[in-house]
Design a protein around this motif. Sequence first.
Motif, mmCIF file in Angstrom:
data_model
loop_
_atom_site.group_PDB
_atom_site.id
_atom_site.type_symbol
_atom_site.label_atom_id
_atom_site.label_comp_id
_atom_site.label_asym_id
_atom_site.label_seq_id
_atom_site.Cartn_x
_atom_site.Cartn_y
_atom_site.Cartn_z
ATOM 1 N N CYS A 94 -26.878 12.516 32.864
ATOM 2 C CA CYS A 94 -27.724 11.922 31.816
ATOM 3 C C CYS A 94 -26.864 11.155 30.814
ATOM 4 C CB CYS A 94 -28.519 13.029 31.124
ATOM 5 S SG CYS A 94 -29.799 12.444 30.008
ATOM 6 N N SER A 130 -33.222 7.863 29.450
ATOM 7 C CA SER A 130 -32.046 7.930 30.321
ATOM 8 C C SER A 130 -32.165 9.200 31.143
ATOM 9 C CB SER A 130 -30.764 7.945 29.497
ATOM 10 O OG SER A 130 -30.637 6.753 28.753
ATOM 11 N N ILE A 131 -32.002 9.063 32.464
ATOM 12 C CA ILE A 131 -32.283 10.168 33.375
ATOM 13 C C ILE A 131 -31.058 10.437 34.238
ATOM 14 C CG2 ILE A 131 -33.772 10.992 35.235
ATOM 15 C CD1 ILE A 131 -35.965 9.173 34.168
ATOM 16 N N GLY A 132 -30.662 11.698 34.306
ATOM 17 C CA GLY A 132 -29.572 12.126 35.184
ATOM 18 C C GLY A 132 -30.121 12.997 36.295
ATOM 19 N N ASP A 186 -26.213 17.239 32.703
ATOM 20 C CA ASP A 186 -25.926 16.686 31.376
ATOM 21 C C ASP A 186 -24.969 15.501 31.484
ATOM 22 O OD1 ASP A 186 -26.226 16.726 28.570
ATOM 23 O OD2 ASP A 186 -24.301 17.719 28.350
ATOM 24 N N ILE A 198 -33.725 14.489 31.359
ATOM 25 C CA ILE A 198 -34.304 13.284 30.764
ATOM 26 C C ILE A 198 -34.052 13.319 29.258
ATOM 27 C CG2 ILE A 198 -36.420 11.965 30.397
ATOM 28 C CD1 ILE A 198 -37.559 13.304 32.895
ATOM 29 N N ASP A 199 -33.511 12.237 28.739
ATOM 30 C CA ASP A 199 -33.237 12.128 27.301
ATOM 31 C C ASP A 199 -33.872 10.842 26.793
ATOM 32 O OD1 ASP A 199 -31.583 11.307 24.833
ATOM 33 O OD2 ASP A 199 -30.962 13.369 25.181
ATOM 34 N N GLU A 212 -34.911 16.294 24.732
ATOM 35 C CA GLU A 212 -34.353 16.505 26.071
ATOM 36 C C GLU A 212 -35.331 17.292 26.931
ATOM 37 O OE1 GLU A 212 -30.641 18.446 25.603
ATOM 38 O OE2 GLU A 212 -29.605 16.673 24.845
#
Length: 670
Positions: free
Chosen positions: A384, A360-362, A381, A274-275, A319
């Motif tokens: 994200c 923004s979530i990866g 990474d 999560i960023d 992060e």
Amino acid sequence: MTRSRKTTLRLVAVAWPFVLIVLLQTALATFSLQVTSSLRAFVSGESLWSKGQHDALYYLNRYAESGNRSFVARYHQAMAVPLGDRAARLALEADPPDLDAAFRGFVAGGNHPDDIPNVIWLFRYFRWLPVMEACIRDWRTAEGVLMQLLPIGESIDTSRHINENDRRDIIRQLDEINALVTPLTKRFSDRLGEGTRQVQTVLLVSNAVMALVFILLTVWRLNSFLAHRRAIEEQLSHTANHDDLTGLPNRRLFEDRLTRALAEPGSPHALMFIDLDQFKAVNDNGGHAAGDALLRRISHDLDKAIRGVDLLARLGGDEFGIILPNCTPEDALRIGLRLREIAEAIDFVWNGHRYSISASIGVVHLAGLSYTLQEALRAADIACYMAKEKGRNRVHVFETTDAAQTQFTANLNWVQRLHRALEEDSFRLFSQKIATVDGAGAPAEHREILLRLEEDGKLLAPGAFIPAAERFGLMPALDRWVVRHALDIISRRTGAASGTYSINLSGLTLKDDTFLPFLREMLRRSRVPADVLCFEITETSAIENLDDAIAFMNAMRAMGCRFALDDFGVGMSSLTYLKRLPVDYVKIDGSFVRDMLTDKADWMTVEMINQISHLAGRETIAEFVENADILTALRTIGVDYAQGYFLGRPEPFLPDASGTVIPLRRADVA
């Protein structure tokens, strides 16, 4: 002297029980180690003895059945073990004991020479113990039965062939001996094992009792100290594995747990990065206190929203990472979407200003593929990053078939290409002229040094490789390459001592504590005066680390270097920032200059930046000056310098054709 003697006596009175216990504990531990080693050697010898008697019976049986004389030789070899042990036992039971004969006997019995002294020690000094006495008695009894093999073996040795009657008779005798010796051997082994366990138990209890006594003596003296120490250790352990600001697990603990999860093949785990999308704006406008408050707030909200088995960690900056054990792809996506909604719903207000927050979530599904730790982190990474690339405030699931993902992964190849270029000096320096707008002033050389990459006979512009270098942390190495080679060329150019050469520095170099010593050394070697250098830093990188950037620039200005603020106008342009940053020039971003004749907003922006810069006491340089009309407009506005294709295209930055070294005054870089 009397007081000192009393203190010493008091210390002795307090300490002597502890010293005595320590000495007794040491003696008992040494004794326990000796006994344990001896028992191990004795058990090993018994195992060899049992195998020897079993093999002797077996080979005689084989001979009786087949008549093959090779089994007779194997019988004698096997029989040598119990015979050697018998000779050793008799030597030890003699009065006085014959230790040399006992040693030779145990060697003949197949025992390791290093173990034999322990076996002899145990036999001599502990055979009076009931359990040892019973073991030795069983040994003698089984040995007596086993000796009945000797006449059979002798009769076989004297007769080269046996008839059917002899064969049956031998087999019958061997069966009788085996029937007698087998239970005796088992009893010998069982009693030895029981004795070993009893002795070990006694030693364990003795050590435990001694330790307990020691503990009871010390605990009342050291209880408070140990409690304090435990508290410090727990605090250090927690600090080492948790983030000070949010209290969440940190990257170290996160990677440790992720490594364990990856070691469970086939388990449906998921990984999430999560960023925060607007964290920089909060940190820049509200200050670090606002950024810290936001991080604490979102950490609390995210931690409440995940499952009890999930691990949320702060990986650094803005992060976060989440490990989701036993989580299906559908559940992982659902959790990711819920966390995105939670982040977006945060109403964060600081000093009366409301900030819009999103994340923004990866997401990476770990089941089905075998990931290493670094591969899993890299996949998360990338996912994200893709969420940000697609517009931020969204969830992106890592898929190996995603074309955009594949392209990003391909960009990682730039890392190897750039490393190779640095090793092989494949970069090339170009320069572009910077001229005064009004045409006045000294004809001293003023140029910006530019970087190109040569591959396969082609020159690649910075736009092809700089983004990858910035993302993967290679910019400091590129900056050093440029400085090293630029100074070498400047030292061999005519008129360099009165010129100005602008070199771009990345944001990462601003944080590099080793760059200043490096620059001093390069200036010393090249003998280029520091005041001919002007380092260009972007507005964004300067403001991102404002205090560090100011300290960095002041240190270099003390050496004589100058600074230019590059791309001004595209970031958080502010007179306050401009006044604080110790720059000499402000470069007006070319995106405003290019269309200023047709776009009134661009004209006004250029004019405003020029006025702000002059108010702050800075000179201005306009980029992308591509025709005479733009140059005339800049002259009307009052811009100081211009740079662009109209004034000169980039050209190779080379020493003078003569190749002679131009004498320069030594740079003052102390």
